[in-house]
Motif scaffolding. Structure first.
Motif, PDB file in Angstrom:
ATOM      1  N   ALA A  20      -9.725  -4.701 -14.608  1.00 39.04           N
ATOM      2  CA  ALA A  20      -8.860  -3.568 -14.207  1.00 39.04           C
ATOM      3  C   ALA A  20      -8.887  -3.707 -12.702  1.00 39.04           C
ATOM      4  O   ALA A  20      -8.125  -2.833 -12.043  1.00 39.04           O
ATOM      5  N   ALA A  21      -9.515  -4.739 -12.005  1.00 35.50           N
ATOM      6  CA  ALA A  21      -9.482  -4.597 -10.570  1.00 35.50           C
ATOM      7  C   ALA A  21      -8.127  -5.303 -10.042  1.00 35.50           C
ATOM      8  O   ALA A  21      -7.741  -4.962  -8.981  1.00 35.50           O
ATOM      9  N   LEU A  22      -7.490  -6.456 -10.427  1.00 40.52           N
ATOM     10  CA  LEU A  22      -6.434  -7.026  -9.920  1.00 40.52           C
ATOM     11  C   LEU A  22      -5.420  -7.331 -10.937  1.00 40.52           C
ATOM     12  O   LEU A  22      -5.602  -8.116 -12.091  1.00 40.52           O
ATOM     13  N   SER A  23      -4.286  -6.914 -10.561  1.00 45.16           N
ATOM     14  CA  SER A  23      -2.879  -7.237 -11.259  1.00 45.16           C
ATOM     15  C   SER A  23      -1.779  -7.896 -10.273  1.00 45.16           C
ATOM     16  O   SER A  23      -1.621  -7.317  -9.265  1.00 45.16           O
ATOM     17  N   VAL A  24      -1.201  -8.890 -11.026  1.00 46.31           N
ATOM     18  CA  VAL A  24      -0.117  -9.505 -10.282  1.00 46.31           C
ATOM     19  C   VAL A  24       1.032  -9.964 -11.105  1.00 46.31           C
ATOM     20  O   VAL A  24       0.585 -10.221 -12.292  1.00 46.31           O
ATOM     21  N   LEU A  42      -4.613  -3.987  -6.362  1.00 45.81           N
ATOM     22  CA  LEU A  42      -6.104  -4.187  -6.341  1.00 45.81           C
ATOM     23  C   LEU A  42      -6.851  -2.876  -6.641  1.00 45.81           C
ATOM     24  O   LEU A  42      -6.847  -2.002  -5.720  1.00 45.81           O
ATOM     25  N   GLY A  43      -7.321  -2.809  -7.707  1.00 45.46           N
ATOM     26  CA  GLY A  43      -8.077  -1.531  -8.227  1.00 45.46           C
ATOM     27  C   GLY A  43      -6.998  -0.195  -7.926  1.00 45.46           C
ATOM     28  O   GLY A  43      -5.793  -0.196  -8.146  1.00 45.46           O
ATOM     29  N   SER A  44      -7.512   0.784  -7.601  1.00 47.55           N
ATOM     30  CA  SER A  44      -6.909   1.872  -7.367  1.00 47.55           C
ATOM     31  C   SER A  44      -6.565   2.109  -5.866  1.00 47.55           C
ATOM     32  O   SER A  44      -5.776   3.129  -5.199  1.00 47.55           O
ATOM     33  N   ALA A  45      -7.023   1.256  -5.008  1.00 47.50           N
ATOM     34  CA  ALA A  45      -6.848   1.258  -3.687  1.00 47.50           C
ATOM     35  C   ALA A  45      -5.553   0.639  -2.817  1.00 47.50           C
ATOM     36  O   ALA A  45      -5.109   1.353  -1.806  1.00 47.50           O
ATOM     37  N   LEU A  46      -5.267  -0.285  -3.286  1.00 44.69           N
ATOM     38  CA  LEU A  46      -4.053  -1.123  -3.025  1.00 44.69           C
ATOM     39  C   LEU A  46      -2.842  -1.219  -3.910  1.00 44.69           C
ATOM     40  O   LEU A  46      -3.265  -1.946  -4.961  1.00 44.69           O
ATOM     41  N   SER A  47      -1.657  -0.933  -3.576  1.00 40.59           N
ATOM     42  CA  SER A  47      -0.524  -0.929  -4.273  1.00 40.59           C
ATOM     43  C   SER A  47       0.399  -1.774  -3.336  1.00 40.59           C
ATOM     44  O   SER A  47       0.855  -1.028  -2.428  1.00 40.59           O
ATOM     45  N   VAL A  48       1.261  -2.526  -3.866  1.00 37.78           N
ATOM     46  CA  VAL A  48       2.402  -3.299  -3.183  1.00 37.78           C
ATOM     47  C   VAL A  48       3.557  -3.436  -4.292  1.00 37.78           C
ATOM     48  O   VAL A  48       3.227  -4.294  -5.254  1.00 37.78           O
ATOM     49  N   LEU A  49       4.721  -3.049  -3.750  1.00 38.95           N
ATOM     50  CA  LEU A  49       5.934  -3.231  -4.726  1.00 38.95           C
ATOM     51  C   LEU A  49       6.991  -3.707  -3.756  1.00 38.95           C
ATOM     52  O   LEU A  49       7.179  -3.161  -2.821  1.00 38.95           O
ATOM     53  N   ASP A  50       7.627  -4.843  -4.204  1.00 40.68           N
ATOM     54  CA  ASP A  50       8.820  -5.420  -3.355  1.00 40.68           C
ATOM     55  C   ASP A  50      10.101  -4.733  -3.855  1.00 40.68           C
ATOM     56  O   ASP A  50      10.899  -4.448  -3.082  1.00 40.68           O
ATOM     57  N   TYR A  51      10.289  -4.632  -5.111  1.00 44.41           N
ATOM     58  CA  TYR A  51      11.784  -4.293  -5.574  1.00 44.41           C
ATOM     59  C   TYR A  51      11.624  -3.739  -6.955  1.00 44.41           C
ATOM     60  O   TYR A  51      11.117  -4.191  -7.714  1.00 44.41           O
ATOM     61  N   LEU A  52      12.202  -2.643  -7.042  1.00 37.59           N
ATOM     62  CA  LEU A  52      12.473  -1.782  -8.586  1.00 37.59           C
ATOM     63  C   LEU A  52      13.888  -1.309  -8.684  1.00 37.59           C
ATOM     64  O   LEU A  52      14.249  -0.571  -7.578  1.00 37.59           O
ATOM     65  N   LEU A  58      18.246   4.685  -9.652  1.00 30.84           N
ATOM     66  CA  LEU A  58      17.123   4.487  -8.888  1.00 30.84           C
ATOM     67  C   LEU A  58      16.723   2.968  -8.251  1.00 30.84           C
ATOM     68  O   LEU A  58      16.959   2.291  -9.268  1.00 30.84           O
ATOM     69  N   SER A  59      17.022   2.797  -7.132  1.00 34.85           N
ATOM     70  CA  SER A  59      16.661   1.714  -6.147  1.00 34.85           C
ATOM     71  C   SER A  59      15.587   1.859  -5.522  1.00 34.85           C
ATOM     72  O   SER A  59      15.621   2.576  -4.511  1.00 34.85           O
ATOM     73  N   LEU A  60      14.478   1.032  -5.506  1.00 34.97           N
ATOM     74  CA  LEU A  60      13.528   0.960  -4.265  1.00 34.97           C
ATOM     75  C   LEU A  60      12.951  -0.494  -4.019  1.00 34.97           C
ATOM     76  O   LEU A  60      13.055  -1.385  -4.608  1.00 34.97           O
ATOM     77  N   ARG A  61      12.692  -0.510  -2.632  1.00 37.19           N
ATOM     78  CA  ARG A  61      12.586  -1.809  -2.009  1.00 37.19           C
ATOM     79  C   ARG A  61      11.672  -1.640  -1.103  1.00 37.19           C
ATOM     80  O   ARG A  61      11.397  -0.867  -0.156  1.00 37.19           O
ATOM     81  N   SER A  62      10.389  -2.553  -1.145  1.00 43.76           N
ATOM     82  CA  SER A  62       9.359  -2.631  -0.455  1.00 43.76           C
ATOM     83  C   SER A  62       8.552  -1.285   0.086  1.00 43.76           C
ATOM     84  O   SER A  62       8.941  -0.481   0.628  1.00 43.76           O
ATOM     85  N   VAL A  63       7.320  -1.122  -1.034  1.00 42.85           N
ATOM     86  CA  VAL A  63       6.507  -0.229  -0.706  1.00 42.85           C
ATOM     87  C   VAL A  63       5.058  -0.650  -0.858  1.00 42.85           C
ATOM     88  O   VAL A  63       4.724  -1.615  -1.480  1.00 42.85           O
ATOM     89  N   ALA A  64       4.344  -0.245   0.026  1.00 49.20           N
ATOM     90  CA  ALA A  64       2.769  -0.398   0.027  1.00 49.20           C
ATOM     91  C   ALA A  64       1.904   1.065   0.430  1.00 49.20           C
ATOM     92  O   ALA A  64       2.435   1.786   0.956  1.00 49.20           O
ATOM     93  N   ARG A  65       1.000   0.871  -0.588  1.00 47.08           N
ATOM     94  CA  ARG A  65       0.157   2.045  -0.493  1.00 47.08           C
ATOM     95  C   ARG A  65      -1.160   1.717  -0.358  1.00 47.08           C
ATOM     96  O   ARG A  65      -1.839   0.840  -1.055  1.00 47.08           O
ATOM     97  N   LEU A  66      -2.162   2.210   0.392  1.00 47.76           N
ATOM     98  CA  LEU A  66      -3.418   1.989   0.561  1.00 47.76           C
ATOM     99  C   LEU A  66      -4.363   3.225   0.355  1.00 47.76           C
ATOM    100  O   LEU A  66      -4.535   4.282   1.379  1.00 47.76           O
ATOM    101  N   GLY A  67      -4.642   3.415  -0.783  1.00 48.72           N
ATOM    102  CA  GLY A  67      -5.441   4.530  -1.355  1.00 48.72           C
ATOM    103  C   GLY A  67      -4.500   5.796  -1.186  1.00 48.72           C
ATOM    104  O   GLY A  67      -3.267   5.730  -1.404  1.00 48.72           O
ATOM    105  N   SER A  68      -5.045   6.939  -0.844  1.00 51.18           N
ATOM    106  CA  SER A  68      -4.035   8.178  -0.596  1.00 51.18           C
ATOM    107  C   SER A  68      -3.966   8.271   0.865  1.00 51.18           C
ATOM    108  O   SER A  68      -3.217   9.163   1.408  1.00 51.18           O
TER     109      SER A  68
END
Length: 120
Positions: A20-24, A42-52, A58-68
């Motif tokens: 559950a820790a790492l998904s790519v 990486l767990g619930s702390a880091l999420s990175v999405l390049d394109y949706l 809806l179009s979404l490009r380049s999103v990064a999230r580090l926890g809340s």
């Protein structure tokens, strides 16, 4: 998993998961309604999405999230009514917005906010 194709409805290429820790995920296509490219978590702390891309709405490009604490969004397009480009947020104290357009009625460029007391 390197590549899977189920008719014209589902395509998947390059996916890896470690518990559950790492998904790519590199690329997913679900018919004409959903396309996803470049995702890492990486767990619930880091999420990175390049394109949706979700249909034409809806179009979404380049999103990064580090926890809340930290969120960064490069581009968001919701149908023909809302476009957003360049947004950063650090916790609840600092927000920076570069450009937003709401249809033909409102356009806004360059906004910064520090807490609830200061807006520029």
């Amino acid at each position: 998993l390197d590549f899977t194709c189920l008719g014209s409805s589902l395509s998947l290429r390059s996916c890896a998961r470690l518990g559950a820790a790492l998904s790519v995920l590199d690329f997913t296509n679900l018919g004409a309604s959903l396309s996803l490219r470049g995702f890492a978590r990486l767990g619930s702390a880091l999420s990175v999405l390049d394109y949706l891309h979700l249909g034409s709405s809806l179009s979404l490009r380049s999103v990064a999230r580090l926890g809340s604490a930290l969120s960064v969004l490069d581009f968001l397009h919701l149908g023909s009514s809302l476009s957003l480009r360049g947004f950063s947020r650090l916790g609840s104290s600092l927000s920076v917005l570069d450009f937003v357009s709401m249809g033909a009625s409102l356009s806004l460029r360059g906004v910064a906010r520090l807490g609830s007391s200061l807006s520029v």
